[in-house]
Motif scaffolding. Structure first.
Motif, PDB file in Angstrom:
ATOM      1  N   VAL A 184      16.427  93.420  13.774  1.00 34.28           N
ATOM      2  CA  VAL A 184      17.192  92.350  13.126  1.00 34.28           C
ATOM      3  C   VAL A 184      18.457  92.063  13.925  1.00 34.28           C
ATOM      4  N   SER A 190      23.594  92.320   8.112  1.00 37.86           N
ATOM      5  CA  SER A 190      22.682  91.199   8.344  1.00 37.86           C
ATOM      6  C   SER A 190      21.295  91.519   7.810  1.00 37.86           C
ATOM      7  N   ARG A 194      19.601  89.527   4.649  1.00 41.12           N
ATOM      8  CA  ARG A 194      18.321  88.860   4.856  1.00 41.12           C
ATOM      9  C   ARG A 194      17.351  89.167   3.715  1.00 41.12           C
TER      10      ARG A 194
END
Length: 275
Positions: A184, A190, A194
């Protein structure tokens, strides 16, 4: 989302993750066995976050097609980090025999119970980050292919090196490894965002993973070249793909995590791996 709101949300999310992480066992192998024991005993009730790529799923079809194209499918395959054996079962449709290996005896027990009496499919508890243990297995079964899904990215550099050395022993002269790993962009936040995490709420399957399992990391081409150096390995093929997660909400759609895949073979001393 404005910058101040985003900053406040990030602070709340970091605090939530830190609180959940306090529940993790300190030793990495304990985490896995405690996790699978919790699943089998019913104390962990959320869906297993990565357990979505079952029979006929697009992710699984992609794995099987790549392996069929780039591996000698007359050899057995070893599924390192097999968990409950869901993908090991799919590999049995392509390879003559499949051995699912996991560091957790609880995972192996669950896999054996869920996939009993499948011809050519068996399971064994073994710490594949210990090359000496893998060498014994290699002597027993001979040349083999290896499949790894989502294992390298949660290991320390030392344990990554140990796992790569084990793979080298297991392949022998004719086997290849197919690996697919989370990759990722950005940091851990993050990854969490997501999958729907915010400062106000973390979805149940993700919350369970944070509290019970090692922190996810990156494993892309740069990490692969470090763990599998060109002096010892030949890169056959590589690319970008995705890993499927279970829905984060009941009745929702499965999630999709950016990932990296590669197929590699051993480089013989003074020579080249076969094309």
């Amino acid at each position: 989302m404005s910058a101040p709101v985003r900053t406040g949300d990030t602070a709340r999310l970091v605090a939530r993750v830190a609180a959940l992480s306090l529940h993790r066992p300190r030793h990495p192998d304990r985490r896995w066995d405690d996790f699978w024991r919790g699943v089998s005993q019913g104390s962990l009730t959320e869906p297993i976050i990565w357990d979505a790529a079952g029979a006929g799923h697009e992710e699984t079809r992609n794995h099987l097609q790549t392996m069929a194209d780039l591996m000698d499918t007359s050899l057995p395959v070893i599924d390192l980090g097999c968990g409950n054996g869901a993908i090991s079962r799919q590999l049995a449709d392509l390879f003559p025999s499949v051995l699912g290996v996991d560091v957790s005896p609880g995972a192996v027990a669950a896999a054996g119970s869920a996939h009993a009496r499948i011809p050519g499919l068996s399971f064994r508890s073994l710490d594949a980050t210990r090359p000496a243990d893998a060498a014994g297995l290699a002597q027993e079964i001979g040349d083999a292919n290896v499949f790894v899904r989502g294992v390298f990215h949660v290991l320390s550099r030392r344990r990554q090196a140990g796992l790569a050395a084990s793979v080298e022993a297991l392949l022998g002269a004719g086997g290849r490894i197919y690996l697919v790993e989370t990759n990722v962009p950005g940091g851990a936040l993050s990854y969490l965002r997501r999958l729907g995490a915010t400062g106000d709420r973390i979805p149940g399957p993700l919350r369970q993973a944070i509290s019970a399992l090692p922190k996810p990391g990156h494993f892309g081409a740069r990490q692969r070249s470090r763990v599998f150096p060109a002096s010892r390995w030949t890169l056959v093929a590589e690319g970008s793909t995705f890993l499927t997660t279970v829905p984060m909400e009941p009745g929702g759609r499965p999630g999709s995590i950016p990932a990296y895949w590669a197929v590699l073979g051993r480089r013989p001393p003074g020579g080249f791996a076969r094309p």
